[in-house]
Scaffold this active site. Structure first.
Site, short mmCIF file in Angstrom:
data_model
loop_
_atom_site.label_atom_id
_atom_site.label_comp_id
_atom_site.label_asym_id
_atom_site.label_seq_id
_atom_site.Cartn_x
_atom_site.Cartn_y
_atom_site.Cartn_z
N GLU A 61 2.37 0.88 9.73
CA GLU A 61 3.20 -0.31 9.98
C GLU A 61 2.73 -0.99 11.27
O GLU A 61 2.08 -0.37 12.11
CB GLU A 61 4.67 0.08 10.08
CG GLU A 61 5.25 0.68 8.81
CD GLU A 61 5.26 -0.29 7.65
OE1 GLU A 61 5.40 -1.50 7.88
OE2 GLU A 61 5.15 0.17 6.50
N ARG A 115 4.95 -8.90 -5.62
CA ARG A 115 3.55 -8.76 -5.22
C ARG A 115 2.74 -8.08 -6.32
O ARG A 115 3.23 -7.18 -6.99
CB ARG A 115 3.42 -7.90 -3.95
CG ARG A 115 4.11 -8.47 -2.74
CD ARG A 115 3.96 -7.55 -1.55
NE ARG A 115 4.54 -6.23 -1.84
CZ ARG A 115 4.65 -5.25 -0.93
NH1 ARG A 115 4.20 -5.41 0.30
NH2 ARG A 115 5.18 -4.09 -1.26
N ARG A 163 -0.70 -6.30 -2.86
CA ARG A 163 -0.48 -5.01 -2.19
C ARG A 163 -1.56 -4.08 -2.73
O ARG A 163 -1.66 -3.90 -3.95
CB ARG A 163 0.93 -4.49 -2.52
CG ARG A 163 1.23 -3.09 -2.03
CD ARG A 163 1.31 -3.08 -0.50
NE ARG A 163 1.95 -1.89 0.00
CZ ARG A 163 1.39 -0.68 0.04
NH1 ARG A 163 0.18 -0.48 -0.41
NH2 ARG A 163 2.06 0.33 0.53
#
Length: 169
Positions: free
Chosen positions: A57, A91, A49
């Protein structure tokens, strides 16, 4: 008490001083701020990330364009990831560096998070700015401001909705 306050003030710098480095190969891009990187040394794929940015999004305006932009910058590239933490989904949260497409032999000199900001494909994620090294934070702030001024990417819209507000809806 004084020692405790001093320790709290130094904590962000201590975390950044312990930054890890991962050399990997970008094998996938999930969206404009998340990619998958194969770590040959440990024979595993890591989700990364991008630290300091939040991209639209998938169903948001510019969501697909942001993903395409990150793909053109990083997919099928060797990368260096500078990181110091993982999120609740495991992540890695970090800065991803690749060799610029137009500069073969330059090494990993392109910060793809900063590049996403410069073309208006992400917001600088102020909420987590304290997790960025100072120089990176200043660069990201600058790139977002410049992209807004040039009205590029998502800044073409009159009132672009940040992803953290979009997700609340």
């Amino acid at each position: 008490m004084h020692k405790f306050i001093t320790l709290l003030a130094l904590l962000p710098f201590m975390v950044l001083a312990n930054e890890n480095s991962l050399t990997c190969y970008v094998v996938g891009v999930s969206d404009g701020d998340t990619l998958s990187c194969f770590d040959a040394e440990n024979r595993k794929t890591e989700k990364i990330r991008l630290r300091g940015i939040d991209a639209p999004e998938a169903k948001q305006p510019f969501g697909q364009r942001s993903k395409q932009s990150l793909s053109s910058l990083a997919h099928d590239q060797a990368a260096t990831v500078k990181w110091s933490k993982r999120d609740r989904w495991g992540r890695i949260i970090g800065a991803v560096w690749v060799e610029p497409v137009d500069c073969h032999g330059c090494g990993h000199t392109l910060d793809v998070g900063r590049a996403q900001l410069s073309v208006g494909m992400a917001w600088w994620f102020r909420r987590y700015a304290n997790e960025q090294p100072d120089e990176e934070r200043q660069q990201y702030k600058f790139e977002e401001r410049e992209a807004k001024a040039r009205r590029v990417g998502l800044w073409q819209e009159m009132k672009p909705v940040p992803p953290w507000e979009w997700r609340k809806r």
